[in-house]
Design a protein around this motif. Sequence first.
Motif, PDB file in Angstrom:
ATOM      1  N   HIS A  34      47.965  55.666  27.345  1.00 33.70           N
ATOM      2  CA  HIS A  34      48.168  54.107  25.762  1.00 33.70           C
ATOM      3  C   HIS A  34      50.062  54.690  26.219  1.00 33.70           C
ATOM      4  O   HIS A  34      50.528  55.610  26.273  1.00 33.70           O
ATOM      5  CB  HIS A  34      47.152  55.004  24.566  1.00 33.70           C
ATOM      6  CG  HIS A  34      46.368  54.667  24.520  1.00 33.70           C
ATOM      7  ND1 HIS A  34      46.012  53.347  24.218  1.00 33.70           N
ATOM      8  CD2 HIS A  34      45.212  55.367  23.892  1.00 33.70           C
ATOM      9  CE1 HIS A  34      44.772  53.352  24.076  1.00 33.70           C
ATOM     10  NE2 HIS A  34      43.826  54.271  23.934  1.00 33.70           N
ATOM     11  N   ASN A  35      50.107  53.793  25.468  1.00 33.35           N
ATOM     12  CA  ASN A  35      52.102  54.166  25.609  1.00 33.35           C
ATOM     13  C   ASN A  35      52.768  54.869  24.909  1.00 33.35           C
ATOM     14  O   ASN A  35      53.698  55.180  25.498  1.00 33.35           O
ATOM     15  CB  ASN A  35      52.564  52.694  24.397  1.00 33.35           C
ATOM     16  CG  ASN A  35      52.326  51.089  24.863  1.00 33.35           C
ATOM     17  OD1 ASN A  35      52.465  50.216  24.110  1.00 33.35           O
ATOM     18  ND2 ASN A  35      51.426  51.370  26.311  1.00 33.35           N
ATOM     19  N   SER A  36      52.543  55.949  24.353  1.00 34.41           N
ATOM     20  CA  SER A  36      53.081  56.940  23.345  1.00 34.41           C
ATOM     21  C   SER A  36      52.694  58.069  23.846  1.00 34.41           C
ATOM     22  O   SER A  36      53.434  59.397  24.156  1.00 34.41           O
ATOM     23  CB  SER A  36      52.957  56.570  21.785  1.00 34.41           C
ATOM     24  OG  SER A  36      53.387  55.641  21.473  1.00 34.41           O
ATOM     25  N   PHE A 102      63.645  46.441  29.243  1.00 37.94           N
ATOM     26  CA  PHE A 102      62.111  45.232  28.753  1.00 37.94           C
ATOM     27  C   PHE A 102      61.093  46.479  28.733  1.00 37.94           C
ATOM     28  O   PHE A 102      60.157  46.590  30.037  1.00 37.94           O
ATOM     29  CB  PHE A 102      62.089  44.107  29.634  1.00 37.94           C
ATOM     30  CG  PHE A 102      63.314  43.219  29.942  1.00 37.94           C
ATOM     31  CD1 PHE A 102      64.067  42.536  28.600  1.00 37.94           C
ATOM     32  CD2 PHE A 102      64.282  43.052  30.682  1.00 37.94           C
ATOM     33  CE1 PHE A 102      65.239  42.191  28.197  1.00 37.94           C
ATOM     34  CE2 PHE A 102      65.721  42.621  30.698  1.00 37.94           C
ATOM     35  CZ  PHE A 102      65.954  42.583  29.627  1.00 37.94           C
ATOM     36  N   LYS A 103      60.073  45.710  27.787  1.00 42.89           N
ATOM     37  CA  LYS A 103      58.751  46.425  27.049  1.00 42.89           C
ATOM     38  C   LYS A 103      57.723  45.782  27.159  1.00 42.89           C
ATOM     39  O   LYS A 103      58.084  45.204  25.321  1.00 42.89           O
ATOM     40  CB  LYS A 103      59.098  48.335  26.934  1.00 42.89           C
ATOM     41  CG  LYS A 103      57.142  48.215  25.871  1.00 42.89           C
ATOM     42  CD  LYS A 103      56.295  48.399  27.031  1.00 42.89           C
ATOM     43  CE  LYS A 103      55.180  49.058  26.589  1.00 42.89           C
ATOM     44  NZ  LYS A 103      54.206  47.974  25.757  1.00 42.89           N
ATOM     45  N   ASN A 104      56.967  44.654  27.325  1.00 39.85           N
ATOM     46  CA  ASN A 104      56.344  43.253  26.508  1.00 39.85           C
ATOM     47  C   ASN A 104      57.366  42.685  25.667  1.00 39.85           C
ATOM     48  O   ASN A 104      57.534  42.399  24.870  1.00 39.85           O
ATOM     49  CB  ASN A 104      55.368  43.987  25.658  1.00 39.85           C
ATOM     50  CG  ASN A 104      54.252  44.772  25.946  1.00 39.85           C
ATOM     51  OD1 ASN A 104      54.510  45.257  27.251  1.00 39.85           O
ATOM     52  ND2 ASN A 104      52.914  44.625  25.548  1.00 39.85           N
ATOM     53  N   ASN A 174      58.178  46.252  31.542  1.00 37.81           N
ATOM     54  CA  ASN A 174      56.848  46.075  31.827  1.00 37.81           C
ATOM     55  C   ASN A 174      56.627  44.696  30.926  1.00 37.81           C
ATOM     56  O   ASN A 174      57.502  44.064  29.976  1.00 37.81           O
ATOM     57  CB  ASN A 174      56.312  47.355  30.900  1.00 37.81           C
ATOM     58  CG  ASN A 174      55.347  46.679  30.673  1.00 37.81           C
ATOM     59  OD1 ASN A 174      54.213  47.090  31.503  1.00 37.81           O
ATOM     60  ND2 ASN A 174      54.382  46.382  29.491  1.00 37.81           N
ATOM     61  N   GLU A 175      56.244  43.967  31.653  1.00 34.53           N
ATOM     62  CA  GLU A 175      55.431  42.414  31.060  1.00 34.53           C
ATOM     63  C   GLU A 175      56.934  42.160  30.443  1.00 34.53           C
ATOM     64  O   GLU A 175      57.146  41.702  29.130  1.00 34.53           O
ATOM     65  CB  GLU A 175      54.609  42.515  30.165  1.00 34.53           C
ATOM     66  CG  GLU A 175      52.826  43.110  29.832  1.00 34.53           C
ATOM     67  CD  GLU A 175      52.082  43.013  29.461  1.00 34.53           C
ATOM     68  OE1 GLU A 175      52.525  42.640  28.180  1.00 34.53           O
ATOM     69  OE2 GLU A 175      50.758  42.800  30.064  1.00 34.53           O
ATOM     70  N   VAL A 176      57.710  41.729  31.252  1.00 35.46           N
ATOM     71  CA  VAL A 176      59.806  41.123  30.966  1.00 35.46           C
ATOM     72  C   VAL A 176      59.120  38.880  30.989  1.00 35.46           C
ATOM     73  O   VAL A 176      58.518  39.071  31.346  1.00 35.46           O
ATOM     74  CB  VAL A 176      60.223  40.862  32.657  1.00 35.46           C
ATOM     75  CG1 VAL A 176      60.814  42.383  32.263  1.00 35.46           C
ATOM     76  CG2 VAL A 176      60.127  40.271  33.220  1.00 35.46           C
ATOM     77  N   PRO A 333      47.289  47.100  37.316  1.00 34.61           N
ATOM     78  CA  PRO A 333      47.383  47.998  36.079  1.00 34.61           C
ATOM     79  C   PRO A 333      47.306  48.438  35.183  1.00 34.61           C
ATOM     80  O   PRO A 333      47.043  49.506  34.600  1.00 34.61           O
ATOM     81  CB  PRO A 333      49.182  47.959  36.542  1.00 34.61           C
ATOM     82  CG  PRO A 333      49.633  46.563  36.874  1.00 34.61           C
ATOM     83  CD  PRO A 333      48.122  46.085  37.274  1.00 34.61           C
ATOM     84  N   GLU A 334      46.566  46.933  34.816  1.00 34.27           N
ATOM     85  CA  GLU A 334      45.997  47.274  33.005  1.00 34.27           C
ATOM     86  C   GLU A 334      44.607  46.146  33.283  1.00 34.27           C
ATOM     87  O   GLU A 334      44.743  44.881  33.908  1.00 34.27           O
ATOM     88  CB  GLU A 334      47.396  46.442  32.182  1.00 34.27           C
ATOM     89  CG  GLU A 334      48.339  47.707  31.754  1.00 34.27           C
ATOM     90  CD  GLU A 334      49.237  47.011  30.364  1.00 34.27           C
ATOM     91  OE1 GLU A 334      48.360  46.132  29.901  1.00 34.27           O
ATOM     92  OE2 GLU A 334      50.691  47.319  31.009  1.00 34.27           O
ATOM     93  N   ALA A 335      43.480  46.609  32.619  1.00 33.87           N
ATOM     94  CA  ALA A 335      42.074  45.787  32.636  1.00 33.87           C
ATOM     95  C   ALA A 335      41.658  46.551  31.587  1.00 33.87           C
ATOM     96  O   ALA A 335      42.324  47.467  31.301  1.00 33.87           O
ATOM     97  CB  ALA A 335      41.277  46.201  33.888  1.00 33.87           C
ATOM     98  N   PRO A 359      41.752  50.372  34.381  1.00 36.30           N
ATOM     99  CA  PRO A 359      41.450  50.393  32.581  1.00 36.30           C
ATOM    100  C   PRO A 359      42.485  50.660  31.810  1.00 36.30           C
ATOM    101  O   PRO A 359      43.247  51.825  32.127  1.00 36.30           O
ATOM    102  CB  PRO A 359      40.238  50.564  32.351  1.00 36.30           C
ATOM    103  CG  PRO A 359      39.388  51.023  33.687  1.00 36.30           C
ATOM    104  CD  PRO A 359      40.896  51.357  34.643  1.00 36.30           C
ATOM    105  N   PHE A 360      43.187  49.717  30.933  1.00 40.61           N
ATOM    106  CA  PHE A 360      44.185  50.563  29.765  1.00 40.61           C
ATOM    107  C   PHE A 360      43.970  51.698  29.011  1.00 40.61           C
ATOM    108  O   PHE A 360      42.832  51.168  28.231  1.00 40.61           O
ATOM    109  CB  PHE A 360      45.152  49.264  29.186  1.00 40.61           C
ATOM    110  CG  PHE A 360      45.764  49.161  28.428  1.00 40.61           C
ATOM    111  CD1 PHE A 360      47.120  50.017  28.255  1.00 40.61           C
ATOM    112  CD2 PHE A 360      45.664  49.837  26.846  1.00 40.61           C
ATOM    113  CE1 PHE A 360      47.871  50.278  27.692  1.00 40.61           C
ATOM    114  CE2 PHE A 360      46.439  49.950  26.217  1.00 40.61           C
ATOM    115  CZ  PHE A 360      47.838  50.446  26.402  1.00 40.61           C
ATOM    116  N   GLY A 361      44.296  52.379  28.664  1.00 37.60           N
ATOM    117  CA  GLY A 361      43.373  53.531  27.553  1.00 37.60           C
ATOM    118  C   GLY A 361      42.849  54.578  28.320  1.00 37.60           C
ATOM    119  O   GLY A 361      42.188  54.568  27.201  1.00 37.60           O
TER     120      GLY A 361
HETATM  121  C1  DGJ Z   1      50.318  45.299  28.076  1.00 35.19           C
HETATM  122  C2  DGJ Z   1      50.729  46.347  28.109  1.00 35.19           C
HETATM  123  O1  DGJ Z   1      51.450  46.007  29.007  1.00 35.19           O
HETATM  124  C3  DGJ Z   1      50.520  47.599  27.587  1.00 35.19           C
HETATM  125  O2  DGJ Z   1      52.011  48.573  27.963  1.00 35.19           O
HETATM  126  C4  DGJ Z   1      49.949  47.904  26.031  1.00 35.19           C
HETATM  127  O3  DGJ Z   1      50.717  47.464  25.064  1.00 35.19           O
HETATM  128  C5  DGJ Z   1      48.780  46.776  26.043  1.00 35.19           C
HETATM  129  N1  DGJ Z   1      49.418  45.081  27.045  1.00 35.19           N
HETATM  130  C6  DGJ Z   1      47.857  47.068  25.229  1.00 35.19           C
HETATM  131  O4  DGJ Z   1      46.524  46.402  24.706  1.00 35.19           O
END
Ligand code: DGJ
Length: 530
Positions: A34-36, A102-104, A174-176, A333-335, A359-361
Amino acid sequence: MAQVVAHPSLTRIGASTHLIVQDKPMLLLAGEVHNSASSSLAHMENVFDRARELNCNALFVPVSWELIEPEESHYDFSLLDGLLEGARKRTLRLIPLWFGTFKNTWSSYVPGWVKLDQSRFPRQQASRGVNTGAVTVFCDEVRRCDALAFASMMHHLRKADAVHQTVVMVQVENEVGMLGASRDHCDLAEQAFTSHVPADLMLYLQEHANTLRPELGVPWQRAGREVSGCWSHVFGSAADEVFMAWHYARFVQTVAAAGQAEYALPMYANPWLVQYQGEEPGRYPSGGPVAHMIDVWRAAAPAIALLAPDIYVDDFKGVCADYTRSGNPLLIPEARRDKAMAAKALYAFGQHAAIAFSPFGIESVGLKGVPDIDGVVAAASLGNESSPHPAEVLAQTYQMIQDMMTDIVSCVSASRSVGILQTGNSAEIHELGGYRLQIEYSQPLDATRSPAGGIVLSPADGEFIVAGFGFAIRFLPPSGCSGNVDFLKLWEGAYHKGNWIPGRRLNGDEYHLRLAPSPSVRRATVYLLK
Ligand code: DGJ
C-alpha cells in the motif's frame, strides 16, 4: 580474487526478455505494498512477513521524494537502508517505486519546499488560470530537481546494494499524465503547444512508419506525405495527447537517465490504463504510457526499458496482448487483488513470458475482514477442499512457480509454453509440443471461487509439464491428423528447488490429466495412435 557479478539487467533469451539477477533469470513473484506502508520501517516489519507468508520473492515499494529530500539538497536515506535490510532478512528483492514529481498524475509526494514555492515550480492548469495539485510537466526546474534527487538515490543504492542486488529494477514516477483536460493550459504549456513538433519525434515516426499504432493519428505517414509544423497540424485530433505524451516521456527520460548514470538498473514506467473503449484523454491521464502512445514513449524515453501496465480492468488477457504486441516485455507492477490473481500470474508467465506479476496491496491479501479490490472479504478460515481461499491459492502458486522457475524460463524462451486463465466456460484449444491441447474447465466461472489457471510447458514434442488448478487437458492429434492420443506415461509429483520429485504413476481410474482446485503439477508423455 572476488568474482564480479553483473548488475541486474534485462536480457533477451531466445524468444523472450528476462530479468537477470546475479547471473540467473528470475521471475518476480511479487506484490506491491500500500502507498503509505514503506514510510514506516516499524509498519513494514509485518508487511515483509506477510509477503513471505504468501511466498513472494519480491516487493514493489514506494520511495518518496519528500522523505528522501525533506530539505533541499539534504538527503536522508535511512528509510531506504531500512527497507534494504528488512528485505534482505527475508530474502526478498525490491523494486523501488520513485514517487517523485508525479504519483497518479498529482504531485502529492514532492517535498514541502517544492509544494510551497509555486513561482519556482508552477502548476498544471486544466483550465486557464486555475492551478491543480500537479506541478506542470513543462517546468524545467522541477525536472532538474527531481532528476538530482533520483540520481542521488541511485548513487546511494549503488554503494549500498550493488553487491547484494536486493534492488533489481526501478519504477520511474507513477501513473503520469494529466486528468481534467486533454492537455495542460498553463503559460509554459501554451507556449510549447505552438512550437514545432521536435525533429527527433518526426524522425522516429518516419523510421517506424510501418509499425506505428493507428490511434496515433498520422494518416499522412501512410500516405507517404511529408508533414511538419505545430502539434495540431501534424497530429490533428490526437494532438493534445501526443503533445502531453512526448513531454511526460521526456521528463521521465531525464529522470531515468540521471539515475542510470549513477547506477544502471533496468527502469520502467507504468500507465493508468484507458478504462473503457472510447474514453477520452483527460478522463484517463492524458500523456501517460497507455498502449496507443507506446511509439511516442519509445521515441522520447530510450532509458525506459519497458512500459508496464497496472491492470485493474476486467480484460486482463486483452491488456497483456496489447502491451506485448510490439515487442514490449510484459511486467505487471499492479494487478487487482482478487480471486483471480493466482490464475492471472500463471497466465502472464506462461503465455506472455512476464517478468513480474504483483497484486496491489499485497499485505491485505487474505486478511480477515479486509475486502479484496473486487469486494470479496476474506473468510475466517482459509477455505476448504472444494474452494480454497484465493490467498492460499496465490501462496501455493508462487511457491510452485518458484520451484519450477528454471523449466518455465527455458520453455518460455523457446516459445514452448502456454498460459491458462479461465474467462469463460467453454473448452479452448492450444497447439503445443506437436499436439492440440483441449482445455476443459472443471467448474463454471463463479463469483465465489478462483477461476482456473495454469501453465503448460512442453520441453520436447509429446512431453508436457502441466501446473495449475481447476482444469483438465484432453490431448488431440495435431491439426490435419486423425486418430487418438494416448498416455505413454503420466505422473503426479512436485518440484522442489528446481528438481522434479515424482509421486504416483497415474493409471487405471486416475488415467486422465485433471488438476484439482488447489495448485498441483503433472508430467505427461503422450503418443499418437495411428
Ligand atoms: C494505482 C496506483 O498506481 C497505486 O499507487 C495505488 O494508488 C492504486 N492505484 C490504488 O488502487
